[in-house]
Design a protein around this motif. Structure first.
Motif, mmCIF file in Angstrom:
data_model
loop_
_atom_site.group_PDB
_atom_site.id
_atom_site.type_symbol
_atom_site.label_atom_id
_atom_site.label_comp_id
_atom_site.label_asym_id
_atom_site.label_seq_id
_atom_site.Cartn_x
_atom_site.Cartn_y
_atom_site.Cartn_z
ATOM 1 N N PHE A 1 0.826 -1.209 0.000
ATOM 2 C CA PHE A 1 0.000 0.000 0.000
ATOM 3 C C PHE A 1 0.864 1.265 0.000
ATOM 4 C CE2 PHE A 1 -3.340 -2.873 1.811
ATOM 5 C CZ PHE A 1 -4.167 -2.805 0.708
ATOM 6 N N ARG A 2 1.966 1.237 0.734
ATOM 7 C CA ARG A 2 2.852 2.414 0.757
ATOM 8 C C ARG A 2 3.498 2.628 -0.613
ATOM 9 N NH1 ARG A 2 5.016 0.346 5.691
ATOM 10 N NH2 ARG A 2 7.066 0.273 4.745
ATOM 11 N N ILE A 3 3.954 1.559 -1.235
ATOM 12 C CA ILE A 3 4.568 1.683 -2.564
ATOM 13 C C ILE A 3 3.528 2.161 -3.573
ATOM 14 C CG2 ILE A 3 5.584 0.392 -4.475
ATOM 15 C CD1 ILE A 3 6.924 -1.405 -2.355
ATOM 16 N N ALA A 4 2.318 1.570 -3.527
ATOM 17 C CA ALA A 4 1.258 1.974 -4.455
ATOM 18 C C ALA A 4 0.919 3.447 -4.284
ATOM 19 C CB ALA A 4 0.014 1.113 -4.240
ATOM 20 N N ASP A 5 0.860 3.906 -3.040
ATOM 21 C CA ASP A 5 0.560 5.314 -2.776
ATOM 22 C C ASP A 5 1.619 6.215 -3.393
ATOM 23 O OD1 ASP A 5 -0.852 7.523 -1.385
ATOM 24 O OD2 ASP A 5 1.019 7.614 -0.229
ATOM 25 N N ARG A 6 2.875 5.868 -3.193
ATOM 26 C CA ARG A 6 3.959 6.695 -3.749
ATOM 27 C C ARG A 6 3.954 6.681 -5.274
ATOM 28 N NH1 ARG A 6 9.361 6.299 -0.267
ATOM 29 N NH2 ARG A 6 8.595 7.308 1.604
ATOM 30 N N LEU A 7 3.711 5.516 -5.854
ATOM 31 C CA LEU A 7 3.681 5.434 -7.316
ATOM 32 C C LEU A 7 2.500 6.218 -7.881
ATOM 33 C CD1 LEU A 7 4.730 1.734 -7.866
ATOM 34 C CD2 LEU A 7 6.018 3.778 -8.509
ATOM 35 N N GLU A 8 1.361 6.155 -7.216
ATOM 36 C CA GLU A 8 0.213 6.923 -7.693
ATOM 37 C C GLU A 8 0.472 8.420 -7.590
ATOM 38 O OE1 GLU A 8 -4.629 7.065 -7.475
ATOM 39 O OE2 GLU A 8 -3.542 6.247 -5.766
ATOM 40 N N GLN A 9 1.178 8.852 -6.552
ATOM 41 C CA GLN A 9 1.532 10.266 -6.444
ATOM 42 C C GLN A 9 2.483 10.667 -7.569
ATOM 43 O OE1 GLN A 9 2.989 11.260 -2.503
ATOM 44 N NE2 GLN A 9 1.319 10.122 -1.546
ATOM 45 N N ALA A 10 3.438 9.793 -7.882
ATOM 46 C CA ALA A 10 4.432 10.098 -8.911
ATOM 47 C C ALA A 10 3.856 9.957 -10.322
ATOM 48 C CB ALA A 10 5.643 9.183 -8.759
ATOM 49 N N MET A 11 2.946 9.011 -10.518
ATOM 50 C CA MET A 11 2.389 8.727 -11.844
ATOM 51 C C MET A 11 0.877 8.552 -11.728
ATOM 52 S SD MET A 11 5.198 5.844 -12.869
ATOM 53 C CE MET A 11 4.726 5.696 -14.571
ATOM 54 N N PRO A 12 0.122 9.619 -11.484
ATOM 55 C CA PRO A 12 -1.323 9.483 -11.257
ATOM 56 C C PRO A 12 -2.019 8.765 -12.415
ATOM 57 C CG PRO A 12 -0.614 11.765 -10.958
ATOM 58 C CD PRO A 12 0.553 11.003 -11.502
ATOM 59 N N TRP A 13 -2.933 7.872 -12.061
ATOM 60 C CA TRP A 13 -3.652 7.131 -13.098
ATOM 61 C C TRP A 13 -5.158 7.322 -13.021
ATOM 62 C CZ3 TRP A 13 -0.630 4.151 -9.565
ATOM 63 C CH2 TRP A 13 -1.338 3.577 -8.523
ATOM 64 N N ASP A 14 -5.638 8.068 -12.050
ATOM 65 C CA ASP A 14 -7.089 8.191 -11.901
ATOM 66 C C ASP A 14 -7.749 8.962 -13.051
ATOM 67 O OD1 ASP A 14 -5.958 10.602 -11.102
ATOM 68 O OD2 ASP A 14 -7.514 11.007 -9.622
ATOM 69 N N HIS A 15 -6.985 9.715 -13.807
ATOM 70 C CA HIS A 15 -7.548 10.487 -14.920
ATOM 71 C C HIS A 15 -7.517 9.705 -16.235
ATOM 72 C CE1 HIS A 15 -3.229 11.056 -15.268
ATOM 73 N NE2 HIS A 15 -3.430 11.318 -16.539
ATOM 74 N N ARG A 16 -6.805 8.599 -16.285
ATOM 75 C CA ARG A 16 -6.691 7.820 -17.522
ATOM 76 C C ARG A 16 -7.839 6.820 -17.630
ATOM 77 N NH1 ARG A 16 -1.402 5.051 -16.837
ATOM 78 N NH2 ARG A 16 -0.994 6.224 -14.977
ATOM 79 N N THR A 17 -8.539 6.855 -18.753
ATOM 80 C CA THR A 17 -9.614 5.904 -19.004
ATOM 81 C C THR A 17 -9.430 5.338 -20.405
ATOM 82 O OG1 THR A 17 -11.099 7.240 -17.650
ATOM 83 C CG2 THR A 17 -12.120 5.609 -19.081
ATOM 84 N N PRO A 18 -9.328 4.026 -20.543
ATOM 85 C CA PRO A 18 -9.198 3.444 -21.881
ATOM 86 C C PRO A 18 -10.469 3.669 -22.703
ATOM 87 C CG PRO A 18 -9.079 1.740 -20.175
ATOM 88 C CD PRO A 18 -9.273 3.040 -19.502
ATOM 89 N N ARG A 19 -10.348 3.523 -24.020
ATOM 90 C CA ARG A 19 -11.505 3.728 -24.905
ATOM 91 C C ARG A 19 -12.665 2.830 -24.495
ATOM 92 N NH1 ARG A 19 -7.325 4.028 -28.933
ATOM 93 N NH2 ARG A 19 -7.474 1.793 -29.138
ATOM 94 N N ILE A 20 -12.384 1.603 -24.136
ATOM 95 C CA ILE A 20 -13.427 0.679 -23.704
ATOM 96 C C ILE A 20 -13.254 0.486 -22.202
ATOM 97 C CG2 ILE A 20 -14.335 -1.667 -23.879
ATOM 98 C CD1 ILE A 20 -13.217 -1.715 -26.723
#
Length: 139
Positions: free
Chosen positions: A115-134
């Motif tokens: 969870f700590r690694i995931a949190d840091r990676l999400e801060q460094a490379m946010p993915w919540d704005h990316r949505t695939p076409r499908i």
């Protein structure tokens, strides 16, 4: 971030995976074969009848071979078959295509580290704005 990153693509021996899966099913079916009151085959589905036939034909040597296959599979596929904590994160992708994932595996009992690694990676490379076409859209 103080963590070692190793890119890996394990080769999966699908024949060994099927051997493990079959052995697991045979072990479950064997309980029915050993029970004092066996189920009436006429009342079983075709898949269940076939599984009971396979279980009857499976020998101790077949099970030993399956244990060897299981050992090979768990060493190559890793966390999934060993029950180790792991997380898959969508760290790449672009142009509306599918995300590219990264799997991170931690030692037993170290979900907190994931969870700590995931949190840091999400801060460094946010993915919540990316949505695939499908995709399934959030409301």
């Amino acid at each position: 971030m103080g963590h070692a990153v190793t890119e890996a693509r394990p080769v999966i021996d699908w024949e060994a995976v099927m051997q493990c899966t079959t052995a697991t099913a045979v072990a479950c079916a064997s309980a029915l074969l050993l029970s004092p009151s066996r189920p009436d085959p006429a009342r079983l589905e075709a898949v269940s009848r076939q599984l009971l036939r396979v279980a009857k034909e499976h020998s101790a040597l077949d099970m030993m071979a399956a244990f060897g296959a299981q050992n090979r599979v768990t060493r190559s596929v890793g966390a999934f078959f060993r029950g180790q904590p792991a997380i898959s994160l969508p760290l790449g992708g672009g142009d509306g295509g599918p995300p590219v994932g990264v799997q991170i595996i931690a030692p037993y009992g170290r979900e907190d580290l994931l969870f700590r690694i995931a949190d840091r990676l999400e801060q460094a490379m946010p993915w919540d704005h990316r949505t695939p076409r499908i995709s399934v859209r959030r409301r």
